[in-house]
Structures are given as structure tokens and as C-alpha cells.
Design a protein around this motif. Sequence first.
Motif, PDB file in Angstrom:
ATOM      1  N   PHE A   1      10.470   3.470 -11.390  1.00 17.70           N
ATOM      2  CA  PHE A   1       9.098   3.966 -11.310  1.00 17.70           C
ATOM      3  C   PHE A   1       8.923   5.114 -12.299  1.00 17.70           C
ATOM      4  N   HIS A   2       7.709   5.248 -12.847  1.00 21.99           N
ATOM      5  CA  HIS A   2       7.501   6.355 -13.785  1.00 21.99           C
ATOM      6  C   HIS A   2       7.120   7.645 -13.065  1.00 21.99           C
ATOM      7  N   ASP A   3       6.903   7.582 -11.755  1.00 21.96           N
ATOM      8  CA  ASP A   3       6.718   8.783 -10.946  1.00 21.96           C
ATOM      9  C   ASP A   3       6.960   8.400  -9.487  1.00 21.96           C
ATOM     10  N   ASP A   4       6.993   9.407  -8.619  1.00 22.91           N
ATOM     11  CA  ASP A   4       7.201   9.149  -7.192  1.00 22.91           C
ATOM     12  C   ASP A   4       5.952   9.486  -6.392  1.00 22.91           C
ATOM     13  N   ASP A   5       4.791   9.436  -7.059  1.00 20.52           N
ATOM     14  CA  ASP A   5       3.537   9.802  -6.393  1.00 20.52           C
ATOM     15  C   ASP A   5       3.135   8.798  -5.322  1.00 20.52           C
ATOM     16  N   LEU A   6       3.544   7.551  -5.479  1.00 23.09           N
ATOM     17  CA  LEU A   6       3.175   6.555  -4.479  1.00 23.09           C
ATOM     18  C   LEU A   6       3.757   6.909  -3.116  1.00 23.09           C
ATOM     19  N   ALA A   7       4.939   7.503  -3.111  1.00 22.91           N
ATOM     20  CA  ALA A   7       5.548   7.911  -1.843  1.00 22.91           C
ATOM     21  C   ALA A   7       4.676   8.931  -1.118  1.00 22.91           C
ATOM     22  N   LYS A   8       4.017   9.796  -1.875  1.00 27.41           N
ATOM     23  CA  LYS A   8       3.134  10.785  -1.257  1.00 27.41           C
ATOM     24  C   LYS A   8       1.906  10.109  -0.637  1.00 27.41           C
ATOM     25  N   GLU A   9       1.396   9.087  -1.302  1.00 26.88           N
ATOM     26  CA  GLU A   9       0.188   8.427  -0.809  1.00 26.88           C
ATOM     27  C   GLU A   9       0.430   7.639   0.474  1.00 26.88           C
ATOM     28  N   ILE A  10       1.638   7.067   0.625  1.00 23.80           N
ATOM     29  CA  ILE A  10       1.912   6.254   1.805  1.00 23.80           C
ATOM     30  C   ILE A  10       2.618   7.028   2.901  1.00 23.80           C
ATOM     31  N   SER A  11       2.989   8.268   2.634  1.00 24.79           N
ATOM     32  CA  SER A  11       3.616   9.094   3.664  1.00 24.79           C
ATOM     33  C   SER A  11       2.572   9.488   4.711  1.00 24.79           C
ATOM     34  N   PRO A  12       3.003   9.843   5.916  1.00 24.25           N
ATOM     35  CA  PRO A  12       2.049  10.239   6.955  1.00 24.25           C
ATOM     36  C   PRO A  12       1.106  11.333   6.469  1.00 24.25           C
TER      37      PRO A  12
ATOM     38  N   GLY B   1      -0.917  10.941   4.004  1.00 25.03           N
ATOM     39  CA  GLY B   1      -1.296  10.638   2.633  1.00 25.03           C
ATOM     40  C   GLY B   1      -2.539   9.777   2.559  1.00 25.03           C
ATOM     41  N   ARG B   2      -3.069   9.638   1.367  1.00 26.23           N
ATOM     42  CA  ARG B   2      -4.335   8.923   1.183  1.00 26.23           C
ATOM     43  C   ARG B   2      -4.263   7.483   1.683  1.00 26.23           C
ATOM     44  N   LEU B   3      -3.268   6.744   1.232  1.00 26.30           N
ATOM     45  CA  LEU B   3      -3.164   5.342   1.633  1.00 26.30           C
ATOM     46  C   LEU B   3      -2.745   5.197   3.092  1.00 26.30           C
ATOM     47  N   ASP B   4      -1.995   6.153   3.584  1.00 23.14           N
ATOM     48  CA  ASP B   4      -1.640   6.123   5.005  1.00 23.14           C
ATOM     49  C   ASP B   4      -2.886   6.274   5.866  1.00 23.14           C
ATOM     50  N   ARG B   5      -3.787   7.160   5.462  1.00 22.65           N
ATOM     51  CA  ARG B   5      -5.016   7.362   6.214  1.00 22.65           C
ATOM     52  C   ARG B   5      -5.930   6.143   6.107  1.00 22.65           C
ATOM     53  N   MET B   6      -5.961   5.518   4.931  1.00 19.81           N
ATOM     54  CA  MET B   6      -6.796   4.324   4.762  1.00 19.81           C
ATOM     55  C   MET B   6      -6.384   3.231   5.740  1.00 19.81           C
ATOM     56  N   VAL B   7      -5.086   3.046   5.906  1.00 20.68           N
ATOM     57  CA  VAL B   7      -4.602   2.001   6.814  1.00 20.68           C
ATOM     58  C   VAL B   7      -4.847   2.391   8.262  1.00 20.68           C
ATOM     59  N   ALA B   8      -4.521   3.633   8.608  1.00 23.17           N
ATOM     60  CA  ALA B   8      -4.676   4.081   9.993  1.00 23.17           C
ATOM     61  C   ALA B   8      -6.136   4.028  10.430  1.00 23.17           C
ATOM     62  N   LEU B   9      -7.061   4.379   9.541  1.00 17.16           N
ATOM     63  CA  LEU B   9      -8.476   4.379   9.892  1.00 17.16           C
ATOM     64  C   LEU B   9      -9.064   2.969   9.871  1.00 17.16           C
ATOM     65  N   GLY B  10      -8.640   2.174   8.908  1.00 15.51           N
ATOM     66  CA  GLY B  10      -9.237   0.864   8.747  1.00 15.51           C
ATOM     67  C   GLY B  10      -8.838  -0.157   9.791  1.00 15.51           C
ATOM     68  N   LYS B  11      -7.691   0.042  10.421  1.00 19.90           N
ATOM     69  CA  LYS B  11      -7.214  -0.969  11.364  1.00 19.90           C
ATOM     70  C   LYS B  11      -8.114  -1.119  12.594  1.00 19.90           C
ATOM     71  N   ASP B  12      -8.890  -0.092  12.908  1.00 15.67           N
ATOM     72  CA  ASP B  12      -9.771  -0.153  14.074  1.00 15.67           C
ATOM     73  C   ASP B  12     -11.216  -0.457  13.696  1.00 15.67           C
ATOM     74  N   LEU B  13     -11.455  -0.824  12.446  1.00 18.46           N
ATOM     75  CA  LEU B  13     -12.816  -1.084  11.981  1.00 18.46           C
ATOM     76  C   LEU B  13     -12.987  -2.553  11.608  1.00 18.46           C
ATOM     77  N   ASP B  14     -14.221  -3.017  11.673  1.00 18.28           N
ATOM     78  CA  ASP B  14     -14.542  -4.374  11.235  1.00 18.28           C
ATOM     79  C   ASP B  14     -14.875  -4.318   9.747  1.00 18.28           C
ATOM     80  N   VAL B  15     -13.854  -4.449   8.926  1.00 21.92           N
ATOM     81  CA  VAL B  15     -14.012  -4.326   7.484  1.00 21.92           C
ATOM     82  C   VAL B  15     -13.351  -5.508   6.787  1.00 21.92           C
ATOM     83  N   THR B  16     -13.691  -5.677   5.521  1.00 19.89           N
ATOM     84  CA  THR B  16     -13.007  -6.637   4.662  1.00 19.89           C
ATOM     85  C   THR B  16     -12.036  -5.853   3.781  1.00 19.89           C
ATOM     86  N   TRP B  17     -10.762  -6.167   3.905  1.00 18.03           N
ATOM     87  CA  TRP B  17      -9.730  -5.464   3.139  1.00 18.03           C
ATOM     88  C   TRP B  17      -9.722  -6.000   1.715  1.00 18.03           C
ATOM     89  N   VAL B  18      -9.869  -5.122   0.753  1.00 14.86           N
ATOM     90  CA  VAL B  18      -9.834  -5.494  -0.667  1.00 14.86           C
ATOM     91  C   VAL B  18      -8.590  -4.839  -1.258  1.00 14.86           C
TER      92      VAL B  18
END
Length: 791
Positions: free
Chosen positions: A231-242, A244-261
Motif C-alpha cells: 500500500f502507498h499509505d496506511d490511511d485506509l486502516a484509519k477509515e475502517i477503524s472504530p 473512522g469514516r467508513l466504519d461510521r458509514m457501515v454502522a449507520l447504514g445497516k439500520d437504514l433502507d438505503v441502496t448501497w453504492v
Amino acid sequence: MAEAADFQGTSPSPARRWLWRTGALLAGVPLLTGLVQLPAAPPADAAGADAAQAASGAGSVSVSVDTLTPAAPTEDDTVTVSGTVTNKGKQTVTDAHVGLRVGPLLNTRSGIDGVAKNSTDVQSALGPEIGDKYSEEFAKLTPGVSQPFTISVPMDKLDLGQDGVYQLAVALSGETSAQPWPQTLGVQRTFLPWQPDEAGTKTKTTFMWPLISTVHMTAETGSDEQQTPVFHDDDLAKEISPGGRLDRMVALGKDLDVTWVIDPDLLASVEAMTDRYEVPGGGDDTVVGSQQAVAKRWLTEVQEAVADKEVVALPFGDPDLASLAHNGTSVSGSLSHLKEATDVASSTVDAILHVKPSTDFAWPVDGAVDPSIVKVATSAGADKVIARSDTFEETGGPSYTPSAPRPIGGGTTAVVADARLSTAFQGDMTKASTSTLAVQRFLAQSLTLGLQTGKQRSVVVAPQRTPSASQAQTMAEALTILQDGTWSESQDLVAAAKAQPDPAATTKVPSASAYPSSLRKHELPRTTFEQIARTQAKLDKFKVILSDQSRVVTPFGRALNREMSVSWRGRQSEAAIYRSGVEAYLDTLLGQVRLIDKSETKLSGRSATIPVTVQNNLVQGVEHLVLRLTSTNPTRLEIDGDAYEEQPVAVSGGHSQSVKFTTSANANGRATVVAQLYTQDGQKYGEPVTFDVKVTEITATVMLVIGGGVLLLVLAGFRMYTQRKRAAAREVQERDHGADEDADDPQNPETAGERPTQQSGADDPEQPSDPAPDTAPENADPSGTGERVDR
């Protein structure tokens, strides 16, 4: 009277100002009598501050609304508004109180936009205040100091009328020493959606929930069997860590009626982190990544969140369709990369999430389209293009917001997302006040849209591609309220695209000149696609010689997809560094298969063999290579009877192999020879190796001398052979002579009387030490067996 004027949002009349000034002068008479001089005007700094505030329309007190609950109240609810007031001026505010004011019904979407734009303007109309009972007072507000407030009011006290959106203003009134009369010093407007009963016709709302990140993986992999990714950086680990941005997207989206893109590259990158991977260390070194557990947990969360939900897969790497359409189509092979990115998307998502995604949708940046973008988007197989209403504008269409799907010809559907709803959550949402205002504005726009007509419509919300954690939180709050509300129901994106189009809606794709210049200036330039094409050409040449092409083709193919990513917009230097890194690494691999340099070779004789060595420093074998050795002067030096000779080459990983060529010389002198590797399709591979061959012609005299020397050597060998043969014969004769003497000895009892007596005067017997005769004997008769021959 002043209070009534404030309620209507008007400034004091000239007559009222004259009365106030007259009262002030009368009150100051005793002071004048006492020789106390009063200033004729407020201090210069205060006057300047008041003038600036009046010009801008903003008050000297900042009012923030941090919470408004419930956001969409019903008849039996009590609305609670809390926030803070902050004195931004330089004078203390006295006799202050903050209260709620309800404005008129806002029955147009543009009306909501206007209120939001001037939400802090104290000069605009505010509406009447809801009684003193529902307010909070402050004895004074010191400059720079904030004070919290909380106001609760039953809905029946608001006296709302028909369903719709009402302006709700939180205003602070007070006095200052420079202006000692009650006035509005600060205000914050927001919206109160009012739909207490279930709507007869609900709006079908589709909310796209994007899981997209920037580029993190390189083309480089380890030489081990597992091909450890780099990897050219380790920033993705920050996003998926508790947290983090992507962690929050998953945690929030799982209880919503949304279309995952989802961008498949994100899933592939996180999956690569579940095993051994490397990230940059100090300098040019890499270190082993340590976030395997985090990656596994996040992927598990995503799998659970999307189970039984609709998933749309974007092309791998989320390629920039607009950049490709405007700057890449003229570069050969660019569209093929989009096709590859689309083809691999479904299998990647299915393999990791165990769901079958839809790959029929293309999503240009901000939904901005023109004919060339639509053409590129559909070239890879997508037949639905997600546009946005601020670029796909109505031209004389209906007065209401039409449904999202628009047939635009060629079997393609433009799914036009609503711009107001889609952009509601942009900006800094870390502040509670900003987030609350965004939620209320989103709900207000949604309700007003639903009340425009009795027709049921399908509305799509396409938010920003990579929402921050705070933006995701705000989106989830608004969507939760909407899905629990009375005027909207959820719908998947595929269903929205298949909804009945509104016949009055425009179906004309905007022209190229209408494409926003603000987006065009951030597009990937033509040089991006030229470098991608150059790298692909090198990859095509390299892969044909490999025994296991997948070890190289797959990581480099995905890296080329990433080079076209939307995430590089506005980051031209970083994009150039990434592309150059991919090409440089491929050049390094190409250089691992090469010819070893040769020094001058001397050729003595009319024919000889010249070896050329091919070195393979790759971990896998190479094959399908041809080595050509060419003489630049075939009249002097021929190779296999011609100007050149070719031989196939196959070398195991980590080994070298010498290829031998037969040459023949026709004249003395120096001849230049060129060795060059070729692929089987005739393309040059690597750099050539050039060396000189020094040829020496052999003359007849030299051949005679050499022949005489050879003859002498043969004769000398023959003489040595005959001498050794004679010596062996003498040894045999000596042994036989010794045996005869023993037989004639009279003292020998075994031979006594068997041998005749010799005559007196006979020659004395020869001694063993005497030299052997080297000439022929005088008596020509043949001698008997075992007989000595004397001269």
C-alpha cells in the motif's frame, strides 16, 4: 410599538426615532446644566460595528440552534429547541430574552432556499413571537460570552394551519448602551415540517449510500507465493477503524433502507489487509501492516449490513467518466480500461460480500452529464446514468419536481437525482447547529416536494461520494426521521429507475458547453490517459514472456484502473506520483530479464561458437522469447551462414542461460555483433547488447608450419613407441638367458648331464649390465627361441 415593528421585521420609523432622540435630549438637560457634556454620537468603534452589522443584515448576537426535537412533530408533540446565544459585539446586551417566532407557510422549494440563504438576517421578517411564557431571559450578555438556552412549546400553541413547511425563527431581543431600546440583535431561522397525518400519496424516496474511498493500493506485490500487496499509505486502516469514516458509514447504514453504492476497489483493498500486507516505512523501506483484525471486522460488518439489501457496484476504482469522455477517448485503449473495470466489478463484490450486485449504473461526478459522458458511461455496458437536477435542468417542463427516470434515447435512462436533497449534507457537519439546520432543511424540501402535486413520484438522493463521519451521522439522522415520517416511503434504486417517467419532464441531455466549468478544471488531463496507454503497452509486451501471467497482469491491471479514479480530482500532483510509481515498477520488472554485457571476443579460425547469456532475475520463468544475434558486417563475419541467427529462449526464475551461435570468418578485421531479445510476435524486448568480434584469417604458410609441427609430433611419438617396444623385448630376452645359465650349471642337480659341454675358448657369457645391441647381428640366420644374439 417597537416590539410590534420587530415582529414584522421592520426598522423603527423616522417619527419614532425622532421621539427617542428628543427624549434622550430632554433627559440630558440636567447634565448639560451641570456642565457635563454628553457625546453627540456613539463611540466610533461601536458606530462602525453597528454600521457593518446593519449592512450585512447580521445582528451583534449569534444565535445557534443545536437541537430541535422532534424534527417533524405531530399534533400531540412538544417541540424543544436548545442552543446558545453569543455576544459578538463590543457592548454588553441588557434586558435580553430569546424566543420562538413562527413565520408564514413556505409553499415553494425556492422559498425554502431563500430563507436558508438569509437565515441570520435580522432585517428580514420574523413573524410574531410565541408568548413570554415560551422564552428565556438573560439579565445581560457580556461581549464574547455564550449562554445556553432551552425552550419547549406544545404544538397546539404554535397554531399551525395546513400541512406544509413553516419558518421557525429563534430570535434574541435586547438593548445596548449605544441603542437603549428593545430590538432584535440576533436570529437563526430554521424549518418546521408539518404533516401530522399520513399523506394520501407518499413520495417514493431512494437514498444512495456510498462506500467509496481514495486509492490506497499500488501495483507492487511481494515475491512470495501469496504476492504480499504493498500500500502507498496506511490511511485506509484509519477509515475502517472504530469511529473512522467508513466504519461510521457501515454502522449507520445497516439500520437504514438505503441502496448501497460500492466501489469494488475498496473491498479488494480491505480484503488484502486481512492477510499480510506492507506499508511505507522509513525512507524507501516498507514495513508489515498490522491492521488485519480491523480489516476482518470491517468486512464482516459490511457483509451483515448489505445482507438482503440492494447493492450497486461501480466500475473497479470508480473511474472518472467525465475526464475519460473529455480527455481520454482520443487516446487509444482508454475505453477498454473502463470495460475491464466494469467486468471485474461484479465478481469482486460477489466474492467478498456474497451478494450479486447490479452493474447497470454509471455515476459521473456530481451527476453532471453531457452527450460525450453519456456515450462513455454506456460504452462499458451500463444503461442507466445517475445525473443530478442542477445540471439536467428542466426546460419549460412541469411546475413540480418530476420523477427521477428520464428516457434519453438508445435504451439509456437518466436517473436524475434531486439536487437540493443531494447537496443538503455538504459542508462542515461537526457543529451541532450546522447539522440540525441541515436535517431540518432536508426534511422541509422533501415535504414541500411531496405536496407539490397529487401524483406519486420517485425521487433519488445522491449525496457526496465520500461523506465524512459527521456528514454520515447527519444523513442518517435525517433519513431516519424521513423513513419514520408520514409523507415518504423507501424505494430501491433499481425500482426508481424502472418507475414510470413523467411525460412532461425534459429528456434532452445538456450540451457540452453547459458542463460546469468548476468541474471541468479538476478533470484528469490527457497526459493521464497517455501515460496509462504507455504503461499498458509495456505490460502487453511483458506478459507474453511470463510462465504465470496472472502474477503481473492482475495487480497492474487493477492499478491502471485506479489511475483513472475520481478520487484524483483536485490532486494532480499526487495522481502523477502514483502513475509514475506504477510505470517505474513495471520498468524494474522488465529489466529483470536482460542480456549480460559482453566484452570484445577474439575469433581465431574460420569458424567458432559465440555464447550470449540471458539472465532472469524474476521469481517465475520466462519463455516465448527469441534471441537474435546479428553481424553488422556479414562479408567479414557470418552467423550460421547468414547475417543473423535466431534461437528460442526459456529461462527458469532466478537463473541464467547461455545461447551459443555458430560463426564463420571470411576476412581479417573487427566485426560488430548485436544481440537483441524479441518476443515471439517480433517486438524488441529490452536493450540490445553490442560487442566486437576480432577476426584473424589463417594463411597457407601458417598451415604448412602447423602441419610440419604436427608431423614431427607424430614421428616423435612413433619413435617413443618403438623404443619402448624394444626395451620390453630386451627384458624378455634377459629373463630367458638367465634361465639357460641355470640349466648348464653342473652344480645344479636338476640339470646335470642334460646340457653339452662347451668348447675351451668360447666367449664369456654376457653380463646383465651390458648394454643391449642396437644393430642387426652378423649371422643372418634366424636365432632360436630364447637365444641371445651377439655381435
